[in-house]
Design a protein around this motif. Structure first.
Motif, PDB file in Angstrom:
ATOM      1  N   SER A  84      65.910 -79.346  81.112  1.00  0.00           N
ATOM      2  CA  SER A  84      66.351 -80.459  81.951  1.00  0.00           C
ATOM      3  C   SER A  84      66.887 -80.035  83.394  1.00  0.00           C
ATOM      4  CB  SER A  84      67.871 -80.767  81.243  1.00  0.00           C
ATOM      5  OG  SER A  84      68.923 -79.762  81.646  1.00  0.00           O
ATOM      6  N   ARG A  87      60.970 -77.385  85.555  1.00  0.00           N
ATOM      7  CA  ARG A  87      59.622 -77.814  85.027  1.00  0.00           C
ATOM      8  C   ARG A  87      59.291 -76.977  84.095  1.00  0.00           C
ATOM      9  NH1 ARG A  87      59.483 -80.970  89.291  1.00  0.00           N
ATOM     10  NH2 ARG A  87      58.934 -80.317  91.613  1.00  0.00           N
ATOM     11  N   ALA A 105      57.858 -80.890  80.203  1.00  0.00           N
ATOM     12  CA  ALA A 105      58.729 -81.842  80.735  1.00  0.00           C
ATOM     13  C   ALA A 105      59.103 -81.619  82.278  1.00  0.00           C
ATOM     14  CB  ALA A 105      59.937 -81.976  79.860  1.00  0.00           C
ATOM     15  N   GLU A 106      59.598 -82.477  82.951  1.00  0.00           N
ATOM     16  CA  GLU A 106      60.010 -82.173  84.165  1.00  0.00           C
ATOM     17  C   GLU A 106      61.491 -82.994  84.297  1.00  0.00           C
ATOM     18  OE1 GLU A 106      57.733 -83.327  87.645  1.00  0.00           O
ATOM     19  OE2 GLU A 106      55.868 -82.096  87.123  1.00  0.00           O
ATOM     20  N   GLU A 108      65.166 -83.907  82.630  1.00  0.00           N
ATOM     21  CA  GLU A 108      65.741 -84.159  81.164  1.00  0.00           C
ATOM     22  C   GLU A 108      64.962 -85.093  80.404  1.00  0.00           C
ATOM     23  OE1 GLU A 108      69.893 -84.600  79.267  1.00  0.00           O
ATOM     24  OE2 GLU A 108      69.704 -84.005  81.449  1.00  0.00           O
ATOM     25  N   ASN A 110      61.861 -86.147  79.808  1.00  0.00           N
ATOM     26  CA  ASN A 110      60.589 -86.569  80.123  1.00  0.00           C
ATOM     27  C   ASN A 110      59.630 -86.034  79.329  1.00  0.00           C
ATOM     28  OD1 ASN A 110      61.942 -88.830  81.465  1.00  0.00           O
ATOM     29  ND2 ASN A 110      61.895 -87.027  83.455  1.00  0.00           N
ATOM     30  N   TRP A 111      59.370 -85.700  78.121  1.00  0.00           N
ATOM     31  CA  TRP A 111      58.600 -85.115  77.474  1.00  0.00           C
ATOM     32  C   TRP A 111      57.072 -85.777  77.331  1.00  0.00           C
ATOM     33  CZ3 TRP A 111      59.735 -80.267  76.769  1.00  0.00           C
ATOM     34  CH2 TRP A 111      60.977 -79.882  76.594  1.00  0.00           C
ATOM     35  N   SER A 112      55.916 -84.874  77.614  1.00  0.00           N
ATOM     36  CA  SER A 112      54.754 -85.179  77.654  1.00  0.00           C
ATOM     37  C   SER A 112      54.368 -85.458  76.104  1.00  0.00           C
ATOM     38  CB  SER A 112      53.772 -84.208  78.258  1.00  0.00           C
ATOM     39  OG  SER A 112      53.873 -82.813  77.282  1.00  0.00           O
ATOM     40  N   ASN A 133      65.976 -80.152  90.336  1.00  0.00           N
ATOM     41  CA  ASN A 133      66.485 -81.409  90.339  1.00  0.00           C
ATOM     42  C   ASN A 133      68.053 -81.459  90.509  1.00  0.00           C
ATOM     43  OD1 ASN A 133      66.816 -80.356  87.760  1.00  0.00           O
ATOM     44  ND2 ASN A 133      66.294 -82.243  86.678  1.00  0.00           N
TER      45      ASN A 133
END
Length: 173
Positions: A84, A87, A105-106, A108, A110-112, A133
């Protein structure tokens, strides 16, 4: 809190996986990049997303496991917390599988999409741009030298307690 706490959690996961060879690559005291590669049992494809989810763990399968916790990490918070604020990329090949699987993920949650990738048995975690972030957290980090010193001391303690495990630590190549 700091790069050393990220290394601690990832190193404990590697040890829990039964790894006997662990490589830790640090750039700029861990602020730019932390890469940990192990030759442990790996994470099955079906459990990879679970492993990085909040309040979930793949290390406890039944209620009886709670009474006999034998792993260093089991709360299901470390990977989710680390991902979270960075990167984050994890790739793992479970013992016996023909391919490794990768998630990234980048920030919290945001999973690929899970991707097949080449890889040896074990797990590789890449944590880049720690606190990218959360700039307020970044302000409280010490110098690169001090942050690496914390990592170095942590790794030395683990090496002394686990002499049967080969651990390689590099800083800035």
């Amino acid at each position: 809190e700091r790069p050393a706490s990220v290394v601690k959690e990832l190193l404990e996961n590697a040890l829990d996986s039964g790894a006997d060879h662990i490589e830790i690559e640090i750039e700029d005291g861990g602020q730019k990049s932390i890469k940990i590669t192990d030759n442990g049992s790996g994470i099955p494809k079906e459990e990879l997303l679970l492993a990085v989810s909040r309040h979930a763990t793949s290390k406890i399968k039944s209620g009886a496991d709670l009474a006999a916790v034998a792993t260093l990490g089991f709360r299901g918070e470390a990977l989710a917390s680390i991902s979270s604020v960075s990167r984050f990329q994890i790739s793992s090949r479970y013992e016996g599988d023909k391919t490794a699987w990768q998630l990234s993920a980048e920030g919290e949650g945001n999973w690929s999409e899970m991707q097949p990738v080449a890889g040896k048995q074990g797990t590789r975690v890449v944590v880049a741009d720690l606190f990218f972030n959360t700039p307020a957290r970044k302000k409280f980090l010490s110098s690169v030298r001090t942050e690496f010193s914390h990592i170095d001391q942590l790794v030395k303690r683990v090496m002394l307690s686990r002499p049967e495990v080969s651990i390689k630590l590099t800083h800035n190549e």
